[in-house]
Structure formats: C-alpha cells, structure tokens
Scaffold this active site. Structure first.
Site, mmCIF file in Angstrom:
data_model
loop_
_atom_site.group_PDB
_atom_site.id
_atom_site.type_symbol
_atom_site.label_atom_id
_atom_site.label_comp_id
_atom_site.label_asym_id
_atom_site.label_seq_id
_atom_site.Cartn_x
_atom_site.Cartn_y
_atom_site.Cartn_z
ATOM 1 N N HIS A 224 -30.385 -67.937 -30.841
ATOM 2 C CA HIS A 224 -30.740 -67.642 -32.241
ATOM 3 C C HIS A 224 -32.222 -67.285 -32.387
ATOM 4 O O HIS A 224 -32.786 -67.418 -33.473
ATOM 5 C CB HIS A 224 -30.365 -68.798 -33.176
ATOM 6 C CG HIS A 224 -28.918 -69.188 -33.086
ATOM 7 N ND1 HIS A 224 -28.421 -70.387 -33.541
ATOM 8 C CD2 HIS A 224 -27.836 -68.531 -32.578
ATOM 9 C CE1 HIS A 224 -27.113 -70.459 -33.325
ATOM 10 N NE2 HIS A 224 -26.735 -69.332 -32.736
ATOM 11 N N HIS B 96 -17.424 -64.310 -28.652
ATOM 12 C CA HIS B 96 -17.863 -63.633 -29.873
ATOM 13 C C HIS B 96 -18.922 -62.592 -29.524
ATOM 14 O O HIS B 96 -19.762 -62.806 -28.665
ATOM 15 C CB HIS B 96 -18.315 -64.603 -30.972
ATOM 16 C CG HIS B 96 -19.606 -65.324 -30.770
ATOM 17 N ND1 HIS B 96 -20.819 -64.801 -31.164
ATOM 18 C CD2 HIS B 96 -19.884 -66.539 -30.242
ATOM 19 C CE1 HIS B 96 -21.776 -65.674 -30.888
ATOM 20 N NE2 HIS B 96 -21.244 -66.733 -30.317
ATOM 21 N N ASP C 209 -25.994 -65.987 -26.049
ATOM 22 C CA ASP C 209 -25.150 -66.313 -27.215
ATOM 23 C C ASP C 209 -24.820 -65.049 -27.998
ATOM 24 O O ASP C 209 -25.583 -64.642 -28.851
ATOM 25 C CB ASP C 209 -25.884 -67.330 -28.086
ATOM 26 C CG ASP C 209 -25.028 -67.870 -29.224
ATOM 27 O OD1 ASP C 209 -23.816 -67.621 -29.225
ATOM 28 O OD2 ASP C 209 -25.585 -68.530 -30.119
ATOM 29 N N GLU D 272 -18.954 -64.634 -35.759
ATOM 30 C CA GLU D 272 -18.896 -66.078 -35.443
ATOM 31 C C GLU D 272 -20.086 -66.780 -36.082
ATOM 32 O O GLU D 272 -19.976 -67.862 -36.650
ATOM 33 C CB GLU D 272 -18.894 -66.276 -33.921
ATOM 34 C CG GLU D 272 -18.652 -67.706 -33.478
ATOM 35 C CD GLU D 272 -19.923 -68.530 -33.297
ATOM 36 O OE1 GLU D 272 -19.816 -69.732 -33.078
ATOM 37 O OE2 GLU D 272 -21.042 -67.974 -33.397
ATOM 38 N N GLU D 273 -21.249 -66.123 -35.979
ATOM 39 C CA GLU D 273 -22.493 -66.740 -36.456
ATOM 40 C C GLU D 273 -22.533 -66.875 -37.976
ATOM 41 O O GLU D 273 -23.332 -67.631 -38.509
ATOM 42 C CB GLU D 273 -23.704 -65.915 -35.977
ATOM 43 C CG GLU D 273 -23.803 -65.756 -34.456
ATOM 44 C CD GLU D 273 -24.239 -67.026 -33.737
ATOM 45 O OE1 GLU D 273 -24.400 -68.058 -34.406
ATOM 46 O OE2 GLU D 273 -24.427 -66.966 -32.510
ATOM 47 N N ASP E 267 -18.226 -69.079 -24.854
ATOM 48 C CA ASP E 267 -19.415 -68.852 -25.686
ATOM 49 C C ASP E 267 -20.603 -69.499 -24.976
ATOM 50 O O ASP E 267 -20.726 -70.730 -24.985
ATOM 51 C CB ASP E 267 -19.176 -69.464 -27.078
ATOM 52 C CG ASP E 267 -20.331 -69.189 -28.037
ATOM 53 O OD1 ASP E 267 -21.309 -68.549 -27.626
ATOM 54 O OD2 ASP E 267 -20.242 -69.638 -29.199
HETATM 55 N N1 BES Z 1 -22.944 -70.596 -29.291
HETATM 56 C C1 BES Z 1 -23.191 -71.329 -30.483
HETATM 57 C C2 BES Z 1 -22.677 -72.766 -30.422
HETATM 58 C C3 BES Z 1 -23.350 -73.621 -29.384
HETATM 59 C C4 BES Z 1 -24.701 -73.807 -29.412
HETATM 60 C C5 BES Z 1 -22.600 -74.230 -28.420
HETATM 61 C C6 BES Z 1 -25.326 -74.595 -28.437
HETATM 62 C C7 BES Z 1 -23.220 -75.051 -27.478
HETATM 63 C C8 BES Z 1 -24.577 -75.217 -27.480
HETATM 64 C C9 BES Z 1 -22.549 -70.618 -31.666
HETATM 65 O O1 BES Z 1 -22.682 -69.232 -31.602
HETATM 66 C C10 BES Z 1 -23.192 -71.068 -32.945
HETATM 67 O O2 BES Z 1 -24.340 -70.814 -33.161
HETATM 68 N N2 BES Z 1 -22.459 -71.780 -33.783
HETATM 69 C C11 BES Z 1 -22.982 -72.242 -35.032
HETATM 70 C C12 BES Z 1 -21.900 -72.887 -35.851
HETATM 71 C C13 BES Z 1 -21.035 -71.879 -36.558
HETATM 72 C C14 BES Z 1 -19.891 -72.595 -37.228
HETATM 73 C C15 BES Z 1 -21.797 -71.072 -37.580
HETATM 74 C C16 BES Z 1 -24.061 -73.286 -34.785
HETATM 75 O O3 BES Z 1 -24.012 -73.997 -33.775
HETATM 76 O O4 BES Z 1 -24.943 -73.408 -35.644
HETATM 77 ZN ZN ZN Z 2 -22.334 -68.410 -29.853
#
Ligand code: BES
Ligand code: ZN
Length: 379
Positions: free
Chosen positions: A344, A187, A204, A238-239, A266
């Site tokens: 984040h 992403h 990320d 994605e976020e 990712d």
């Molecule tokens: N890269 C993250 C997911 C992640 C975080 C994987 C830490 C492994 C370790 C991804 O970009 C993300 O932030 N996903 C969201 C969920 C999405 C459905 C909005 C999250 O984890 O809050």
């Molecule tokens: Zn991510």
C-alpha cells in the site's frame, strides 16, 4: 498496514487540488470522494459512509467489506455450500511433479516488471483499466498456445463491474463433472494508502497475479484437461473492500454454481531477512478441510515447509467466497508478521530489496498447479 492519519492528512494537504472545496477526484480517476457506500466494519451492522471516510478507515487500519452492491451475499450461504470430501492424501503425484518441473521464474519476472510499472492499478483509475487489459492480453497469449482440443475447453471472459476495471475469469471446462468448479485466484488491483498516489503493488498482489498466471501457462503447456471445471480468477477492487470477488461470488451463488474449492494467492514474493523461507497457511476466515488439504499439498510438492498463521480479519478475496457459503482458503508468502511491510505504498516494488524473491514466488506456482490438478482431476 499501520499508517498514521496525520501522514495521510499531510499528503492531502500537500495536494493543491485537495484544498479546493469542490475537490472530489483527480484526472485519470473516476473516484468521487463524496459518493456514498454501504460499508460493513468488522462485526458491526452496515453503515453508509463516503468514499473519503472509507479511505480514512483503511488508513486507520479499520477492516471492512464494501457491500453496496452485494448486501444479500450471506443469504446464499445456506444453499450454496457444496458437500465435498477433500482427499486424505494427494493422489496425482506423477502428474503434478511433471508439471511443476516446467515452472520458471522467467515469465513471472518479465510479467511483474510490466505489471508493476503501471502508475497504479487502482480499480477506479484509467491505468487500472489499462493494466487489466494488459493482463487479459497475456492470458489470451497463453491460451493461443494451447492445443486445438484444449482450446475448445477454454473460455476467457471479463466480469464487468461498474467502476471500470473488470475481473477476469479463465475457465477450463471439465470433461466428466463440468458442473463442479475449482477456483485458483488472486487480485489484480493495487492501491496506495492515499489512492491517487503511485501504487506499483509488486507484492500486493502483482505477485499472486503472475504466480497463478505461470501455473496456467505450465498447465496449458502440459495439455491439462481436468475432470472438474478449473478456473483462474483475477479480481478487481479487492482493495476497495473485496468488491470484485463479492460480485463474482454472488453471481455464482445466485446461479447455484457448485464451487468445491477456492484458493486465494495474495502476496507470494516476500522472504523477510533473517527468517526461514515458509509458505503461510491462513487459518482464520477459511474452510478447515480445504486448509488441511493445502498443508498436505505443501508437504508433498513444495521445497519449503508451511507455517500456520492468521490475518485476524477478512483480509482478502477468499472471505467473499466464505461469506457466500463456499469452501475457501488463503495461502501467503510467510506468517502474517513476517509479510511485506511496504504494501500500500510506492515502495511495494520488485527492486526494493533482495527480500523480494522470484524463486519464493515459484513455490506458490507449484501450489497452484498442485491445487488445480489434485482437485480438478486429470484422467
Ligand atoms: N494483501 C492484503 C492483505 C494482507 C496484508 C494479508 C498483509 C497479509 C498481510 C490485502 O490486499 C488488503 O490490503 N486487504 C485489506 C482488507 C480489505 C478487506 C480491504 C487490508 O488488509 O486492509
Ligand atoms: Zn492484497
């Protein structure tokens, strides 16, 4: 990532604009905090909530899909699934080995320096649109360097979204079974816990973005002409709740496109101090056979071992393809516990510590190359 709501409130209170009652966005963003979105929280029926409530949910570590535009995605699952047997062992070892020898950290480093220098790649920001256009131009540059016969097989397009930043789809048309598709993905968007704040998103998912770009560069340099169609996807939003990938998966499922495998990259750069360097293989919300195959690819082609790990929720774009009924997988920098804790935030930077590793990232470019050649075929 955990982030106390009090901290979010402090950030909001510190912003003078936020105190105005009419506040709903900021210059450079087309994010209306009062807009209504249909959101599916983990294991619950969908609920309507505002963009602001969605942001608060994310800050409270609540996981969700935003299904406003893709409510019927699951309805395709019964018909879209492609029956496909993953090979028992890798078979194209000479070809894969010769291509992965040509991978370099040089392009990824330069590309990520630039890509993480946009103030944010938030999908509803102007700079998020700029970063997408910049990424598109890098993909175009690589494509221009292809042989003229390979160029004829390549198609680069933007998948338009209503929010501004588009997803990008690069397709290399298969020679013998072009209707069967193999997807390598990442992403391109980033976010801060409070979306108006800077979000360099180096790990990320700037890391995954340049990881698969380097794989594409090496495949083009090797004049890769697959038997199946091989595609690279860089998703927007994605976020925001897997928005871009759900829109793309829905469009493919509606057209009955035969996707045999999709693998998401990712976060690929972080090696936590004091830990063994490993390739994380996510085992929940993924296809089991594809995941077993990925382990074999790691054993055969990478210089580091794999570790099985779980997100515990639908944590990235592979979940959108799974929801649509396709076989999808997710490979990540480490075990979930040892992954980068600066994501984040404004500290998700390449220069935050020596734990950010371009050689680690390169292991994932090897995996992307192996995935494309082994599953795409190369006569
Ligand atoms: N890269 C993250 C997911 C992640 C975080 C994987 C830490 C492994 C370790 C991804 O970009 C993300 O932030 N996903 C969201 C969920 C999405 C459905 C909005 C999250 O984890 O809050
Ligand atoms: Zn991510």
């Amino acid at each position: 990532m955990k982030f106390a709501l009090t901290a979010l409130a402090a950030v909001a209170a510190a912003s003078p604009i936020f105190e105005q009652e009419t506040f709903n966005s900021e210059p450079g963003f087309s994010l209306d905090l009062n807009a209504q979105r249909l959101v599916q929280l983990e294991g619950q029926p969908p609920v309507w909530m505002t963009e602001l409530d969605k942001i608060k949910a994310k800050a409270q570590n609540i996981k969700f899909f935003d299904i406003t535009d893709t409510q019927d995605l699951e309805s395709f699952a019964a018909t879209s699934h492609v029956k496909f047997e993953f090979p028992a062992t890798p078979t194209a070892t000479d070809k894969v080995t010769s291509v992965i020898k040509t991978l370099s950290t040089k392009g990824p480093r330069a590309n990520l320096e630039k890509f993480s220098s946009f103030r944010t790649r938030y999908y509803r920001s102007d700079t998020g649109k700029d970063s997408q256009q910049w990424l598109l131009s890098k993909i175009q540059d690589i494509t221009k360097s292809a042989s003229s016969s390979l160029k004829e097989l390549v198609n680069l397009s933007e998948f338009s979204h209503s929010w501004g930043q588009n997803s990008i789809i690069l397709s290399i048309n298969g020679s013998t079974t072009p209707d069967e598709v193999v997807i390598v993905s990442a992403h391109q968007d980033s976010t801060n816990m409070w979306p108006f704040l800077p979000a360099p998103g180096a790990d990320d998912d700037g890391s995954g973005t340049v990881t698969i770009l380097e794989a594409y560069r090496a495949l083009v340099a090797a004049d890769f002409k697959p038997e199946r169609t091989v595609q690279f996807h860089w998703y927007s939003a994605e976020e925001g709740g897997l928005l871009g990938s759900q829109a793309v998966a829905k469009e493919y499922a509606a057209r009955s496109v035969k996707v045999v495998a999709m693998n998401q990259f990712d976060m690929t750069a972080w090696v936590k101090k004091g830990t063994r360097e490993e390739a994380g293989i996510i085992t929940d919300f993924v296809n089991e056979d594809l995941t077993a195959f990925n382990k074999k690819l790691v054993d055969t082609y990478l210089d580091i071992p794999y570790v099985e790990t779980k997100c515990g929720y639908a944590c990235s774009d592979h979940a959108s393809w799974g929801k649509a009924g396709y076989a999808s997988g997710f490979t990540i920098e480490s075990s979930f516990e040892n992954s980068n804790h600066y994501i984040h935030s404004a500290n998700d930077r390449i220069d935050i510590s020596e734990e950010f590793s371009f050689t680690h990232m390169l292991e994932f470019s090897k995996l992307a190359v192996a995935f494309a050649i082994e599953l795409g075929g190369w006569a």
